[in-house]
Design a protein around this motif. Structure first.
Motif, PDB file in Angstrom:
ATOM      1  N   ASN A  61      54.495 -13.810   7.337  1.00  0.00           N
ATOM      2  CA  ASN A  61      55.477 -12.868   7.901  1.00  0.00           C
ATOM      3  C   ASN A  61      54.779 -11.671   8.542  1.00  0.00           C
ATOM      4  O   ASN A  61      55.204 -11.187   9.586  1.00  0.00           O
ATOM      5  CB  ASN A  61      56.433 -12.384   6.806  1.00  0.00           C
ATOM      6  CG  ASN A  61      57.382 -13.476   6.351  1.00  0.00           C
ATOM      7  OD1 ASN A  61      57.533 -14.485   7.041  1.00  0.00           O
ATOM      8  ND2 ASN A  61      58.007 -13.298   5.207  1.00  0.00           N
ATOM      9  N   LEU A  72      53.527 -12.645  11.870  1.00  0.00           N
ATOM     10  CA  LEU A  72      54.617 -12.713  12.873  1.00  0.00           C
ATOM     11  C   LEU A  72      55.112 -11.327  13.254  1.00  0.00           C
ATOM     12  O   LEU A  72      55.533 -11.101  14.390  1.00  0.00           O
ATOM     13  CB  LEU A  72      55.784 -13.539  12.318  1.00  0.00           C
ATOM     14  CG  LEU A  72      55.513 -15.034  12.168  1.00  0.00           C
ATOM     15  CD1 LEU A  72      56.682 -15.724  11.463  1.00  0.00           C
ATOM     16  CD2 LEU A  72      55.276 -15.677  13.525  1.00  0.00           C
ATOM     17  N   ALA A  73      55.043 -10.411  12.294  1.00  0.00           N
ATOM     18  CA  ALA A  73      55.485  -9.042  12.584  1.00  0.00           C
ATOM     19  C   ALA A  73      54.446  -8.279  13.388  1.00  0.00           C
ATOM     20  O   ALA A  73      54.722  -7.183  13.867  1.00  0.00           O
ATOM     21  CB  ALA A  73      55.789  -8.310  11.273  1.00  0.00           C
ATOM     22  N   ASP A 130      51.909 -20.524  15.546  1.00  0.00           N
ATOM     23  CA  ASP A 130      52.246 -20.720  16.957  1.00  0.00           C
ATOM     24  C   ASP A 130      53.683 -21.236  17.119  1.00  0.00           C
ATOM     25  O   ASP A 130      54.410 -20.809  18.023  1.00  0.00           O
ATOM     26  CB  ASP A 130      51.271 -21.701  17.602  1.00  0.00           C
ATOM     27  CG  ASP A 130      49.877 -21.098  17.743  1.00  0.00           C
ATOM     28  OD1 ASP A 130      49.760 -19.855  17.596  1.00  0.00           O
ATOM     29  OD2 ASP A 130      48.915 -21.858  17.980  1.00  0.00           O
ATOM     30  N   GLU A 131      54.066 -22.139  16.244  1.00  0.00           N
ATOM     31  CA  GLU A 131      55.433 -22.680  16.319  1.00  0.00           C
ATOM     32  C   GLU A 131      56.473 -21.571  16.166  1.00  0.00           C
ATOM     33  O   GLU A 131      57.402 -21.459  16.962  1.00  0.00           O
ATOM     34  CB  GLU A 131      55.642 -23.724  15.206  1.00  0.00           C
ATOM     35  CG  GLU A 131      54.952 -25.044  15.434  1.00  0.00           C
ATOM     36  CD  GLU A 131      55.107 -25.939  14.223  1.00  0.00           C
ATOM     37  OE1 GLU A 131      54.215 -26.753  13.983  1.00  0.00           O
ATOM     38  OE2 GLU A 131      56.126 -25.793  13.507  1.00  0.00           O
ATOM     39  N   MET A 132      56.263 -20.765  15.154  1.00  0.00           N
ATOM     40  CA  MET A 132      57.245 -19.694  14.904  1.00  0.00           C
ATOM     41  C   MET A 132      57.202 -18.634  15.998  1.00  0.00           C
ATOM     42  O   MET A 132      58.240 -18.099  16.416  1.00  0.00           O
ATOM     43  CB  MET A 132      56.988 -19.038  13.532  1.00  0.00           C
ATOM     44  CG  MET A 132      57.568 -19.796  12.358  1.00  0.00           C
ATOM     45  SD  MET A 132      59.332 -20.134  12.506  1.00  0.00           S
ATOM     46  CE  MET A 132      60.019 -18.509  12.449  1.00  0.00           C
ATOM     47  N   HIS A 176      56.463 -19.073  19.121  1.00  0.00           N
ATOM     48  CA  HIS A 176      57.152 -19.600  20.308  1.00  0.00           C
ATOM     49  C   HIS A 176      58.659 -19.581  20.120  1.00  0.00           C
ATOM     50  O   HIS A 176      59.414 -19.272  21.044  1.00  0.00           O
ATOM     51  CB  HIS A 176      56.664 -21.032  20.609  1.00  0.00           C
ATOM     52  CG  HIS A 176      55.390 -21.062  21.373  1.00  0.00           C
ATOM     53  ND1 HIS A 176      54.147 -21.105  20.774  1.00  0.00           N
ATOM     54  CD2 HIS A 176      55.150 -21.051  22.710  1.00  0.00           C
ATOM     55  CE1 HIS A 176      53.204 -21.117  21.698  1.00  0.00           C
ATOM     56  NE2 HIS A 176      53.785 -21.087  22.887  1.00  0.00           N
ATOM     57  N   LEU A 177      59.064 -19.928  18.922  1.00  0.00           N
ATOM     58  CA  LEU A 177      60.500 -19.931  18.636  1.00  0.00           C
ATOM     59  C   LEU A 177      61.080 -18.520  18.756  1.00  0.00           C
ATOM     60  O   LEU A 177      62.136 -18.318  19.350  1.00  0.00           O
ATOM     61  CB  LEU A 177      60.727 -20.488  17.230  1.00  0.00           C
ATOM     62  CG  LEU A 177      62.156 -20.867  16.835  1.00  0.00           C
ATOM     63  CD1 LEU A 177      62.738 -21.859  17.820  1.00  0.00           C
ATOM     64  CD2 LEU A 177      62.160 -21.456  15.429  1.00  0.00           C
ATOM     65  N   LEU A 178      60.356 -17.573  18.193  1.00  0.00           N
ATOM     66  CA  LEU A 178      60.840 -16.190  18.249  1.00  0.00           C
ATOM     67  C   LEU A 178      60.744 -15.629  19.672  1.00  0.00           C
ATOM     68  O   LEU A 178      61.572 -14.818  20.075  1.00  0.00           O
ATOM     69  CB  LEU A 178      60.032 -15.311  17.278  1.00  0.00           C
ATOM     70  CG  LEU A 178      60.197 -15.684  15.797  1.00  0.00           C
ATOM     71  CD1 LEU A 178      59.223 -14.894  14.935  1.00  0.00           C
ATOM     72  CD2 LEU A 178      61.628 -15.442  15.339  1.00  0.00           C
ATOM     73  N   ALA A 203      61.306 -17.318  22.185  1.00  0.00           N
ATOM     74  CA  ALA A 203      62.474 -17.867  22.897  1.00  0.00           C
ATOM     75  C   ALA A 203      63.678 -16.926  22.779  1.00  0.00           C
ATOM     76  O   ALA A 203      64.529 -16.885  23.680  1.00  0.00           O
ATOM     77  CB  ALA A 203      62.832 -19.249  22.346  1.00  0.00           C
ATOM     78  N   LEU A 204      63.739 -16.178  21.683  1.00  0.00           N
ATOM     79  CA  LEU A 204      64.834 -15.211  21.544  1.00  0.00           C
ATOM     80  C   LEU A 204      64.719 -14.127  22.615  1.00  0.00           C
ATOM     81  O   LEU A 204      65.705 -13.733  23.232  1.00  0.00           O
ATOM     82  CB  LEU A 204      64.803 -14.562  20.155  1.00  0.00           C
ATOM     83  CG  LEU A 204      64.970 -15.463  18.943  1.00  0.00           C
ATOM     84  CD1 LEU A 204      64.941 -14.624  17.673  1.00  0.00           C
ATOM     85  CD2 LEU A 204      66.256 -16.259  19.028  1.00  0.00           C
ATOM     86  N   THR A 205      63.501 -13.655  22.805  1.00  0.00           N
ATOM     87  CA  THR A 205      63.273 -12.640  23.834  1.00  0.00           C
ATOM     88  C   THR A 205      63.635 -13.192  25.205  1.00  0.00           C
ATOM     89  O   THR A 205      64.312 -12.519  26.008  1.00  0.00           O
ATOM     90  CB  THR A 205      61.799 -12.201  23.834  1.00  0.00           C
ATOM     91  OG1 THR A 205      61.397 -11.889  22.510  1.00  0.00           O
ATOM     92  CG2 THR A 205      61.589 -11.004  24.734  1.00  0.00           C
ATOM     93  N   ALA A 206      63.190 -14.426  25.443  1.00  0.00           N
ATOM     94  CA  ALA A 206      63.477 -15.021  26.751  1.00  0.00           C
ATOM     95  C   ALA A 206      64.977 -15.213  26.948  1.00  0.00           C
ATOM     96  O   ALA A 206      65.506 -14.998  28.052  1.00  0.00           O
ATOM     97  CB  ALA A 206      62.764 -16.368  26.862  1.00  0.00           C
ATOM     98  N   GLU A 207      65.653 -15.593  25.875  1.00  0.00           N
ATOM     99  CA  GLU A 207      67.092 -15.806  26.004  1.00  0.00           C
ATOM    100  C   GLU A 207      67.825 -14.482  26.215  1.00  0.00           C
ATOM    101  O   GLU A 207      68.780 -14.401  26.992  1.00  0.00           O
ATOM    102  CB  GLU A 207      67.638 -16.514  24.768  1.00  0.00           C
ATOM    103  CG  GLU A 207      69.046 -17.030  24.991  1.00  0.00           C
ATOM    104  CD  GLU A 207      69.503 -17.949  23.881  1.00  0.00           C
ATOM    105  OE1 GLU A 207      68.651 -18.411  23.120  1.00  0.00           O
ATOM    106  OE2 GLU A 207      70.709 -18.185  23.790  1.00  0.00           O
ATOM    107  N   ALA A 208      67.351 -13.442  25.536  1.00  0.00           N
ATOM    108  CA  ALA A 208      67.948 -12.111  25.759  1.00  0.00           C
ATOM    109  C   ALA A 208      67.711 -11.670  27.202  1.00  0.00           C
ATOM    110  O   ALA A 208      68.609 -11.098  27.836  1.00  0.00           O
ATOM    111  CB  ALA A 208      67.357 -11.105  24.782  1.00  0.00           C
TER     112      ALA A 208
END
Lengths: 168, 203
Positions: A11, A14-15, A37-39, A41-43, A45-50
């Motif tokens: 964590n 990631l932070a 790396d997986e997490m 990229h997933l996180l 994706a939140l920025t990209a979606e926003a």
């Protein structure tokens, strides 16, 4: 570090808080690196979606600005508020009265020279009459009365004698 | 004007008075409206609500401009207002929020494909892309189930891409509190993703 990253350490990574010890482990451990790396990229994706959701045409932002401005700017002043209406009515009345009281064609004033001439002529006539008369103007009524009595006595002499006798 | 806004972005209280006049407030809106909208749509996932609350945010900022003491940047101050408005919105219209959450969601496929590339799966690309889409949806859904503070910290960090210090200022909490909430939020999200990968796909 001879073990994989635990949950708290993962964590922290990631932070964005990576200690040197964790960093060296990540460099050496493909499994932990893959998990990170997986997490990530997933996180990401939140920025990209926003980003994607907040992409709007310029017209949208402009309309939003106008909406905000229209609600922020104070309402325009009512220049014809009742108090100003009263002032306007008063002004109209004053102007109207002034118009009605405006003097029309000025009366004809005789020329001063003409007035003086008439006065002089009348004065001359009065002077001439006064000089020609036997009595002063204030005694003219008495003179008229005397003349009338004289004329009456000459027409009726008996009446005068009788009256004379009675007096005796 | 530009100087006033620049000072305002720092900590200028004097500049704040100037920039909060009705005329120059338009410029303030112009400078900050996109980030405020982005913050709100990250928290709410509802374009209409984000638009409405962005307007409300600036109106509230204007009406309460005298309370701005210049202790933080105007942007942080606007973020605080926006976060509070989002909290109220979620609290008051929770059911409507959820309906829109699942109906209005759209993700850029490129990003999802990028995510799909990282998933250790031997299935065909399209299937992996679908799985990635599901996982992104799962993260959003999981975030909605977090406690309000955890959700805000998590979304401000990863959807809004704010630093932990900025989050602490925005939410008016200690940095340690932010870290603690973020760690818990990440634990929950990681657990849900792990559970999803090991179980049946999300429907």
């Amino acid at each position: 570090m001879d073990r994989h990253l635990n949950e708290l350490e993962a964590n922290e990574v990631l932070a964005g808080n990576v200690s040197p010890e964790v960093a060296s482990h990540l460099a050496a451990c493909a499994l932990c690196r893959s998990s990170r790396d997986e997490m990530e990229h997933l996180l990401r994706a939140l920025t990209a979606e926003a980003d994607h959701l907040s992409e709007k045409p310029d017209a949208f932002w402009l309309a939003q600005q106008r909406q905000i401005s229209s609600r922020i700017l104070p309402p325009r002043r009512r220049y014809f508020a009742p108090r100003y209406a009263w002032a306007a009515v008063a002004a109209i009345l004053i102007v109207g009265i002034a118009f009605l009281l405006k003097p029309g064609t000025p009366p004809k004033v005789p020329a001063p020279v003409a007035i003086a001439a008439e006065n002089d002529q009348q004065l001359m006539i009065d002077v001439e009459q006064t000089l020609n008369s036997d009595v002063a103007p204030p005694l003219e009524p008495a003179q008229v009365l005397v003349q009338a009595m004289t004329q009456t006595s000459s027409n009726h002499p008996a009446t005068v004698s009788k009256e004379t006798r009675n007096e005796n | 004007m530009a100087d006033a806004l620049a000072n305002l972005s720092m900590f200028g209280k004097v500049a704040a008075t100037e920039a909060f006049s009705a005329e120059s407030f338009d410029q303030l809106v112009f400078v900050h409206q996109k980030r405020i909208y982005r913050l709100l749509i990250s928290l709410l996932r509802d374009p209409d609500a984000a638009d409405t609350l962005t307007q409300e945010c600036f109106l509230k900022a204007y009406t309460s401009r005298t309370s701005f003491r210049g202790e933080c940047s105007v942007e942080t101050w606007l973020y605080r207002i926006a976060v509070n408005l989002a909290r109220d919105h979620v609290r008051n219209r929770r059911s409507a929020f959820w309906r829109k959450l699942f109906s209005a969601r759209k993700s850029p496929e490129e990003e999802l494909d990028d995510v799909a590339q990282t998933i250790p799966d031997k299935r065909p690309s399209l299937e992996r892309s679908m799985l990635a889409r599901e996982e992104v949806a799962l993260v959003w859904k999981t975030a909605e189930h977090l406690s309000p503070m955890q959700r805000e910290v998590f979304l401000l960090r990863f959807a809004q891409d704010m630093s932990l210090e900025e989050i602490a200022q925005t939410l008016e909490v200690q940095l340690g509190t932010v870290k603690a909430h973020l760690s818990r939020a990440l634990s929950t999200v990681r657990a849900r993703v792990k559970e999803h990968r090991s179980g049946p796909p999300l429907k």
